[in-house]
Design an enzyme around this catalytic site. Sequence first.
Site, PDB file in Angstrom:
ATOM      1  N   LYS A 223      24.252   8.330   0.156  1.00  0.00           N
ATOM      2  CA  LYS A 223      25.208   7.367  -0.403  1.00  0.00           C
ATOM      3  C   LYS A 223      24.522   6.279  -1.220  1.00  0.00           C
ATOM      4  O   LYS A 223      23.325   6.075  -1.159  1.00  0.00           O
ATOM      5  CB  LYS A 223      26.089   6.797   0.709  1.00  0.00           C
ATOM      6  CG  LYS A 223      27.179   7.820   1.081  1.00  0.00           C
ATOM      7  CD  LYS A 223      28.200   7.300   2.026  1.00  0.00           C
ATOM      8  CE  LYS A 223      29.238   8.426   2.289  1.00  0.00           C
ATOM      9  NZ  LYS A 223      29.974   8.202   3.518  1.00  0.00           N
ATOM     10  N   ARG A 258      26.973  13.413   9.617  1.00  0.00           N
ATOM     11  CA  ARG A 258      27.555  14.205   8.530  1.00  0.00           C
ATOM     12  C   ARG A 258      26.561  14.176   7.370  1.00  0.00           C
ATOM     13  O   ARG A 258      26.357  13.129   6.761  1.00  0.00           O
ATOM     14  CB  ARG A 258      28.902  13.587   8.140  1.00  0.00           C
ATOM     15  CG  ARG A 258      29.683  14.351   7.107  1.00  0.00           C
ATOM     16  CD  ARG A 258      31.000  13.636   6.818  1.00  0.00           C
ATOM     17  NE  ARG A 258      31.757  14.350   5.804  1.00  0.00           N
ATOM     18  CZ  ARG A 258      31.514  14.245   4.501  1.00  0.00           C
ATOM     19  NH1 ARG A 258      30.569  13.458   4.050  1.00  0.00           N
ATOM     20  NH2 ARG A 258      32.244  14.936   3.641  1.00  0.00           N
TER      21      ARG A 258
HETATM   22  N1  HH2 Z   1      32.038  10.340   3.723  1.00  0.00           N
HETATM   23  C1  HH2 Z   1      32.552  11.101   2.741  1.00  0.00           C
HETATM   24  C2  HH2 Z   1      33.576  12.017   3.002  1.00  0.00           C
HETATM   25  N2  HH2 Z   1      34.065  12.176   4.251  1.00  0.00           N
HETATM   26  N3  HH2 Z   1      34.050  11.576   6.545  1.00  0.00           N
HETATM   27  C3  HH2 Z   1      33.587  10.809   7.528  1.00  0.00           C
HETATM   28  N4  HH2 Z   1      34.091  10.933   8.781  1.00  0.00           N
HETATM   29  N5  HH2 Z   1      32.590   9.874   7.324  1.00  0.00           N
HETATM   30  C4  HH2 Z   1      32.039   9.688   6.085  1.00  0.00           C
HETATM   31  O1  HH2 Z   1      31.156   8.796   5.947  1.00  0.00           O
HETATM   32  C5  HH2 Z   1      32.526  10.485   4.995  1.00  0.00           C
HETATM   33  C6  HH2 Z   1      33.562  11.428   5.269  1.00  0.00           C
HETATM   34  C7  HH2 Z   1      32.039  10.954   1.339  1.00  0.00           C
HETATM   35  O2  HH2 Z   1      30.956  11.767   1.092  1.00  0.00           O
HETATM   36  P1  HH2 Z   1      30.994  13.207   0.357  1.00  0.00           P
HETATM   37  O3  HH2 Z   1      31.877  14.156   1.035  1.00  0.00           O
HETATM   38  O4  HH2 Z   1      29.596  13.652   0.253  1.00  0.00           O
HETATM   39  O5  HH2 Z   1      31.518  12.895  -1.092  1.00  0.00           O
HETATM   40  P2  HH2 Z   1      32.962  12.978  -1.750  1.00  0.00           P
HETATM   41  O6  HH2 Z   1      33.853  12.066  -1.007  1.00  0.00           O
HETATM   42  O7  HH2 Z   1      32.707  12.537  -3.172  1.00  0.00           O
HETATM   43  O8  HH2 Z   1      33.444  14.394  -1.660  1.00  0.00           O
END
Ligand code: HH2
Length: 279
Positions: A223, A258
């Site tokens: 992040k 995650r």
């Molecule tokens: N962060 C993201 C998405 N889902 N769920 C939980 N429980 N906690 C988190 O910190 C979290 C999450 C964002 O990251 P990512 O999926 O890599 O990116 P994007 O939202 O652009 O798909």
Amino acid sequence: MAATLDDILSSHRTGRAIVMGILNVTPDSFSDGGRFLAVGDAVAQAERMIAEGADVIDIGAESTRPGGERVSPAEQIDRLGGILPAVAAAGARISIDTTNSEVARFALDTGATIVNDVSAGRDDPAIFALAAERGAPICLMHMLGAPKTMQADPHYDDVVAEVCDFLAQRRDAAVAAGVVADRIILDPGIGFGKRLEHNLALIRHVDRVVALGHPVLVGPSRKRFIGEVTGIDAPDRRGAGTLAASLACWRGGATIFRVHDVAAAVQAFAVARAIESMQ
Ligand code: HH2
């Protein structure tokens, strides 16, 4: 051995680190957007993460990145349709990253067993009744506002206290809707409506979230705050910072991680655990 559901739900008592591999079936996720939209690519990525030791594969069909556009339930279901059953058939435990109860229902019907709701039931309150009816564990995450606007000008008087209060309230709302308290996972929501100092404070004091009495999930992977500390712009070069943040959270009692890079996390926790087991 991949963790069982009981291992996951008791991890805050045992200290077992649970590694959740990220599979974004989206064109626009900040780190891996567009890479796993095709069924074959998504399943191959899931198989790779399982082989690397992932305990759970977290599948999402809507990016929640700052400024991201919403994706309709029908479009999410369309993206997930071919992929979810194939990933389930590959032997993975699946969590569904959605805030919508229709999408969650579809996912639970086709192989998912855990619901990951970054809105903590605020987007679609019916998601609580669904989790209750199915006995599915649900992760409730803190977010200030919504993805479209959350990074505009986030302000807190005491970020750790406010995040803990929010999570306790959403936990109580889920329990009031019939969700068994033992099946609730909490997440401080790293990067969701937070400035650098808010993210660092939540990681430093994650023990206060753990003190609410539930397994705690954290998602620092790649992040922006890691880029802000290090000056590294490319998300896929933020692996070392991801591990540093994850280990700091683990020492504070968080147990579900995650991550994009499963192999690195599994290796880091194996070493951390071996050190911790010494007298
Ligand atoms: N962060 C993201 C998405 N889902 N769920 C939980 N429980 N906690 C988190 O910190 C979290 C999450 C964002 O990251 P990512 O999926 O890599 O990116 P994007 O939202 O652009 O798909």
